[in-house]
Design a protein around this motif. Sequence first.
Motif, PDB file in Angstrom:
ATOM      1  N   PHE A  71     -19.560 -24.565 -17.080  1.00 13.47           N
ATOM      2  CA  PHE A  71     -20.200 -23.310 -17.464  1.00 13.47           C
ATOM      3  C   PHE A  71     -21.335 -23.554 -18.467  1.00 13.47           C
ATOM      4  N   LEU A  72     -21.092 -24.474 -19.413  1.00  7.52           N
ATOM      5  CA  LEU A  72     -22.103 -24.733 -20.436  1.00  7.52           C
ATOM      6  C   LEU A  72     -23.340 -25.405 -19.843  1.00  7.52           C
ATOM      7  N   LYS A  73     -23.134 -26.252 -18.843  1.00  7.61           N
ATOM      8  CA  LYS A  73     -24.287 -26.869 -18.166  1.00  7.61           C
ATOM      9  C   LYS A  73     -25.117 -25.807 -17.458  1.00  7.61           C
ATOM     10  N   LYS A  74     -24.444 -24.872 -16.802  1.00  4.45           N
ATOM     11  CA  LYS A  74     -25.159 -23.776 -16.139  1.00  4.45           C
ATOM     12  C   LYS A  74     -25.930 -22.943 -17.178  1.00  4.45           C
ATOM     13  N   LYS A  75     -25.255 -22.731 -18.321  1.00  4.90           N
ATOM     14  CA  LYS A  75     -25.875 -21.944 -19.386  1.00  4.90           C
ATOM     15  C   LYS A  75     -27.136 -22.650 -19.905  1.00  4.90           C
ATOM     16  N   ALA A  76     -27.033 -23.964 -20.081  1.00  2.00           N
ATOM     17  CA  ALA A  76     -28.188 -24.732 -20.557  1.00  2.00           C
ATOM     18  C   ALA A  76     -29.340 -24.657 -19.564  1.00  2.00           C
ATOM     19  N   LEU A  77     -29.006 -24.744 -18.272  1.00  2.00           N
ATOM     20  CA  LEU A  77     -30.044 -24.657 -17.242  1.00  2.00           C
ATOM     21  C   LEU A  77     -30.742 -23.303 -17.284  1.00  2.00           C
ATOM     22  N   LEU A  78     -29.954 -22.248 -17.411  1.00  3.41           N
ATOM     23  CA  LEU A  78     -30.528 -20.902 -17.455  1.00  3.41           C
ATOM     24  C   LEU A  78     -31.403 -20.707 -18.684  1.00  3.41           C
ATOM     25  N   GLU A  79     -30.969 -21.286 -19.820  1.00  4.50           N
ATOM     26  CA  GLU A  79     -31.765 -21.158 -21.033  1.00  4.50           C
ATOM     27  C   GLU A  79     -33.097 -21.904 -20.900  1.00  4.50           C
ATOM     28  N   GLU A  80     -33.083 -23.010 -20.157  1.00  7.12           N
ATOM     29  CA  GLU A  80     -34.338 -23.722 -19.879  1.00  7.12           C
ATOM     30  C   GLU A  80     -35.245 -22.856 -19.000  1.00  7.12           C
ATOM     31  N   LYS A  81     -34.636 -22.226 -17.989  1.00  5.36           N
ATOM     32  CA  LYS A  81     -35.413 -21.364 -17.097  1.00  5.36           C
ATOM     33  C   LYS A  81     -36.012 -20.191 -17.862  1.00  5.36           C
ATOM     34  N   LEU A  82     -35.250 -19.710 -18.843  1.00  7.12           N
ATOM     35  CA  LEU A  82     -35.680 -18.547 -19.610  1.00  7.12           C
ATOM     36  C   LEU A  82     -36.996 -18.818 -20.347  1.00  7.12           C
ATOM     37  N   LYS A  83     -37.200 -20.069 -20.768  1.00 10.55           N
ATOM     38  CA  LYS A  83     -38.396 -20.412 -21.541  1.00 10.55           C
ATOM     39  C   LYS A  83     -39.676 -20.304 -20.718  1.00 10.55           C
TER      40      LYS A  83
END
Length: 709
Positions: free
Chosen positions: A587-599
């Motif tokens: 879940f945390l890896k997915k979260k990190a990916l989404l936060e990268e996309k958010l930028k």
Amino acid sequence: MANFFPSLEIIDQLTVKPTEGESFLLNKLAQELDDTFDVYFNPYLDGDRPDFLILKKGHGAIIIEVKDWDMSNYFIDKNNHWRTTHNPKIRTSAPMQQAFKYKSHLFELHIPSLGFANILNSNFYKTIQCFVYLHTTTKDKLSALYDRPLSEVKQLVNSANEQKYSSKKYQLERDRFNTFAQDNIFSLIKKINSLKKNPIFQDHIYDDFTKILLPPKYVEEQGHYYTFDKYQNKLLDSIPNTKMKIRGVAGSGKTTLLAEKTARAFKRHNSTVLVLTYNLALRNLIRDKIKKAFRFNELKFDNKSIEISNYHYFFKSQLNNLGIPFPASGDQDEDLENFENSEILDLDFQEKSNAEIIGLSSKDLFEIEKKARDEKLVLEDFFERVFKTDLFKEANEKPIKYQTIFIDEVQDFEVEWLEIIISNFLAEDGEIVLFGDQNQNIYNRLINKQDYPVTRGFGHWKNLKISHRQDDKAFADLCNAYKDTFLKEYPDQLEHDIIENLAFSFSDKKYLQIPQSNSIHATYSFISQTLKMLNVSPNDIAILSSKIDFLRNLQNNFKFQNTDSTFETPSEYEIIQKKFDSNVENFLKKKALLEEKLKACHPSDIHHIRSEIQKLTGYIKKAATQKLKALDEFRKLKKRHFNANSGLTKIATTHSFKGFEADTTFLIIQPNDSSEIVYAGLTRAANNLYIIDLDTSNVYKKFFEKQLP
């Protein structure tokens, strides 16, 4: 032809004949299945009565629920709830839900190897398939039955309730696919015959099925039957139209008396005797004692002679048998597997090292687990209210009435539970007997207060005063002094008495206080050194305490000695914990990916991505909930299949070991242990008793140092 249990000839002679639909299916199975299939018709499984259970060695198992309903009286709503046409507000349990409940009970209650394996590998759940056969309908009418709710749900899937109704759509389609009518019965037969070889359905699992479905003759120790004392002898007979309450000191033979009365009750009316308890772990002990009583009363024992269950499972089983849905809390989380497969978790991403993961701190994870525990407590509180509610009043069918009901360890029961049992399941001229010991009121039930509310009308308490667990007068003196000191609130205390053994006997009793710092190591050292001096069989040793975490850590020290426990072993806990850690990491890896996309995302996507990040935090909480659920399921299975004569040293909670005894008992007192918990623990010892006190508040120190100098 398939192997039928009982045989087709015996089925034809049963007092309660198969329904028209069951007879039709029996004939088809006899014609179409070869001898690699075992067909169990209406087997007894401690209250569960599936219509058909089919086994094929090396392949798997099948449950079939048969209904002869007039289908014009029923319809299915968009939530996959079956309702009656004459009163749409009334829900009835869907046939497929009944079948799945039987399936879940095989994992939770009846086949321990299935339950343990499934917790560690969810693929085991697929080794049992569920089908429904509706005898009085046709394939076309069956399709029409599902067409309307499926059409409604498909529309809702495209609405804001997509996630909620996708699950409903799957359930409806699954049920439709696995439900058969009379004119397509051969499709059902084809499904059964096409059961594929499955390497995980190993021979030992098949053997476990046959053991519970066809229990072998019990091989018991040679020797004399129980010798009943003067108090027990007056209470042995089974008498109709009787309400009786029996109490006794620890070790006075309450369960042994219950077993003898069960045999005599069955001999009197030749119908199933219901035995209820609260402690899951006691089930096997009670069954063994009853089997022995049947043998010495020259009675044939089989699964229909008795039903042994704890109150909660009996309650749920009877609701399921009567087609009454178990109430939902309204805020239960979806199962973890429902969101593990959701779109958000299937995003492609580059593997990142743990150091690069933008995650949650250990403190955050602790808070998430704490919240999951708190929510679990709220849910358990809801369920406890359900179990105190008489849901059987509104049943379309009348519940089974038992001529004899015995309730063991009645001090563990709530008042409302007894009222539900008596009101709904006791025959009009039936016999009900309560067995208990108020001093072991470890759950602080109201039933143990002075008035004993529900036991009015049962006459005076019949007292068992002689302890058969010990023959040492010093032990009786210890128990009596303990009750006089710590259990004064209970009225009408019974004095321990013993039948002293004229032969020389040696018993060792010691008290030791250990500081909490390094208590695990110090406790293990004391136990191991003591056992070296005693040289006793592992089967005769029990290590008891009220705290599972402490016992599990203690068990980890027994690296070169096999032990048996009423909870998960350290290695089993590690597997469950690793699964939780893996989910969180994912879940945390997915979260990190989404936060990268958010930028770098388009402004129009910001709201959606933030919403998905928020969902992932919710998934972590659900993973914590699933971890707690796995532990809970493991402990229930361990307790339900606990065997006090496993040949191994027992490490158990005092709660779970209540009702058992061990020649050598190590009782570990924890801070804040109640007086009842300590009493229940010290009275488990049959010979040697070692009390290890970790409570530095010195609640018990002065007493035990005086009694055990």
